[in-house]
Each structure stands twice: as structure tokens, then as C-alpha cells.
Design a protein around this motif. Sequence first.
Motif, PDB file in Angstrom:
ATOM      1  N   ALA A   1      23.550  -9.257   2.892  1.00 33.11           N
ATOM      2  CA  ALA A   1      22.327  -9.564   3.040  1.00 33.11           C
ATOM      3  C   ALA A   1      21.286 -10.011   0.915  1.00 33.11           C
ATOM      4  N   HIS A   2      20.536 -10.105   1.276  1.00 32.79           N
ATOM      5  CA  HIS A   2      19.801 -10.555   0.284  1.00 32.79           C
ATOM      6  C   HIS A   2      19.782  -9.400  -0.640  1.00 32.79           C
ATOM      7  N   SER A   3      19.460  -9.792  -2.149  1.00 32.17           N
ATOM      8  CA  SER A   3      20.170  -8.754  -2.979  1.00 32.17           C
ATOM      9  C   SER A   3      18.835  -8.134  -3.469  1.00 32.17           C
ATOM     10  N   SER A   4      17.357  -8.675  -2.657  1.00 34.33           N
ATOM     11  CA  SER A   4      16.442  -8.172  -2.767  1.00 34.33           C
ATOM     12  C   SER A   4      16.099  -7.026  -1.788  1.00 34.33           C
ATOM     13  N   ARG A   5      17.166  -6.538  -1.103  1.00 36.36           N
ATOM     14  CA  ARG A   5      16.489  -5.708   0.001  1.00 36.36           C
ATOM     15  C   ARG A   5      17.703  -4.541  -0.519  1.00 36.36           C
ATOM     16  N   PRO A   6      17.137  -3.032  -0.161  1.00 34.65           N
ATOM     17  CA  PRO A   6      17.084  -2.221  -0.874  1.00 34.65           C
ATOM     18  C   PRO A   6      18.924  -0.944  -0.153  1.00 34.65           C
ATOM     19  N   ALA A   7      19.326  -1.484   0.700  1.00 32.98           N
ATOM     20  CA  ALA A   7      20.063  -0.869   1.378  1.00 32.98           C
ATOM     21  C   ALA A   7      21.372  -1.431   0.856  1.00 32.98           C
ATOM     22  N   PRO A   8      21.735  -0.416   0.156  1.00 38.83           N
ATOM     23  CA  PRO A   8      23.023  -0.146  -0.744  1.00 38.83           C
ATOM     24  C   PRO A   8      24.338  -1.472  -0.510  1.00 38.83           C
ATOM     25  N   ASN A   9      25.025  -2.148  -0.993  1.00 39.78           N
ATOM     26  CA  ASN A   9      25.732  -3.254  -0.302  1.00 39.78           C
ATOM     27  C   ASN A   9      26.841  -2.676  -0.264  1.00 39.78           C
ATOM     28  N   ALA A  10      28.033  -3.562  -0.457  1.00 39.89           N
ATOM     29  CA  ALA A  10      29.964  -2.735  -0.694  1.00 39.89           C
ATOM     30  C   ALA A  10      29.782  -1.929  -2.017  1.00 39.89           C
ATOM     31  N   VAL A  11      29.221  -3.022  -3.211  1.00 40.12           N
ATOM     32  CA  VAL A  11      29.828  -2.728  -4.853  1.00 40.12           C
ATOM     33  C   VAL A  11      29.030  -1.078  -4.390  1.00 40.12           C
ATOM     34  N   GLN A  12      27.860  -1.204  -4.582  1.00 39.36           N
ATOM     35  CA  GLN A  12      27.255  -0.131  -4.571  1.00 39.36           C
ATOM     36  C   GLN A  12      27.538   0.752  -3.617  1.00 39.36           C
TER      37      GLN A  12
END
Length: 343
Positions: free
Chosen positions: A158-169
Amino acid sequence: MTPRDLLRALVSTPSVSGGEGDAADVLVQYFTDAGREASVDAAGNVRAPGDDGVLLTSHLDTVPGEIAVREADGELWGRGSVDATGPLAAMAAAAVETGASFAGVVEEETTSAGARHLVETRDPPEAVVNGEPTGWDALAVGYRGLVRATYAVETERAHSSRPAPNAVQRAVAWAERVQAAFGDESAGDSAASVFESVTVKPTTFDGGPTPDGHGVAATVDVEFRLPPGTTAGDVQATVADCTEHGSVAWERAVPPLAADARSPVAGALRAGVHAAGGEPTHLRKTGTCDANLYAAAWDCPVAVYGPGDASLDHAPDERIALDAFDRGVDALTTAASQLCNTS
């Protein structure tokens, strides 16, 4: 070939885990020249059968990192000089001198495949001295266990501006939760407090977009050191409680070692140190070694011994004092002579 010649030859022969073949050839030739039978088994271990009153064993492999081999101020520099080519050469020299059984095993620094193959394919000896750097005037009777794990997680991209955590986080958060669960930051700095604690050490981290560009994936490799009284199952249960997303894959565990300091093999090593002019001390080490596997598999006393300063393990300035190596050979020879059935 003198023991020092053997040490120089082995340190001068690269033997990173998985590439121990040339070093194995050096050892086989050493035993053959001394009139002993020696061969390389299916795992790559060097075996020199002998008096099974004691098995003298250490590992052939080293960690990566080239260090120019040289002598200066009575010290031999080179990768493995301490961990554990110095103890390995001392074991081989003492085995030739006394007739004791010998094994040089592979991949101790990675999978312990050599030690696992050894316990599966030979009868138990009456005692084991496992070669690791303890210092020529000390022996180790305790080591922590080890279990490795890999955490893997994937999320939709997803766009990096979105708050949902990605796999790295998620991977970073998982590693922090696991470390907090075992109280790494509250563990004391003394060797005793570390020995009695579970410690968590992330060793590699990888993360980023998936090859198809549709997701983000991350992995974390982690090592857990286990004190006596803690099992791999205990650690796995705690980690499961910390794992809300993703999955954890576990490798085979190495159990902790709590050896008897009053055993015949420990007593023989103390006698050897005394005979070489030292006052023996006992260590409990915070790492893990193949002795853990031997003690778990064989109903016989086990102790760990070897010349070399363990603070130089894996270091860019790894080196061994040659006079300490000589004393280590003498101490081992005395100990093995006391333990061998033909002595």
C-alpha cells in the motif's frame, strides 16, 4: 610434525563451515604419519579410532573472516587460532601421544551436523573432552543451549502514507516484543547472570517489496540461548504468545549443558593443569558447543577444555599464545593418559 607444526598447518588452511575438506586432509595425514588409522566419514568428520577411555574431539570449522597468518611476540595470528583450531590441534597431539580416540567434526559454527552424525554413528565412549577455548588452566562444565528461529510475515503493498503497518513494521515489532518478553534489557552484565538467563539475539533481517510487487515481506532470524532448566519448548511457548501475525519456523535445538565438576574427566583435566604448572578453575560459558549434544546423547562424563583466550573468538585480531598452546597440549596429554584404559 610437532604439535606447533600441526597448529600452524591447520591455521594456515581455510576451513570455514562447509569448506573443511582441506583441513580434514591435514589431520588425516598427521595421524597417518604417526602410525594411526584415520579417515573422513560421510559427514566430513575426521575419525581416528583409539582407546575409548576418552574421546578427544573438537571442530574443524571456523567462522568467515580472513586474518593474515603470522607469528609475533610469541603468538600465532590467524582465523580459528582460538576457536577452535588451537584446541583441535591440542586434542590431536594428545591423542597421538596417548592413543586416545579422536574426532574432528564439521559445522559446529552453523548446524552441528558433524557432532550430530558422530553421536548417531558411533558407540558412546567412556568420557569426552570437547575442545573449545577455555584457557589452558581452566575447564568448562556449563554451557547454555541454543535454538534458532525464523519469523516471516507478509502484507499487501500500500502507499507508504497509509497508517496500517506493513511487513517490515510487523517484523520489527515482533522482534521487540520477543526481546521484551524475555527481559533482555533487565539481564545483568555478569557472566553468572547471563548464564542463567534466556537471551535473544536477532542475527539477520530482510524486508521489502515481494518480487511480484503486490506485497511487502520481511524475515528475522533469531538465536535464543537457553540456560539449564529451560527447554526449547519453553521458549517456543513464549514466542507463540508474542506472535500475532506471520509465522515462526524453528530449527533443531541444542540442549543446555550442566556437567559434573566432580566427574572423572573433570578430575583428570584438573590433574593435567596442575601437572603443567597451573591452578585450574571452572567456567560456565554463555555460548553453546558440541559438548551439549554429546552429554545429551551419551551416558558418560563430559567436560570442555582447550588453550586460547575466548575473548578473541571470532574477533578480527584472533591469535593464540604459543606457550599457552604448549601447556594445553601437556595438560591434555596428562588427562588423557589418566583416562585411557591402557594407561
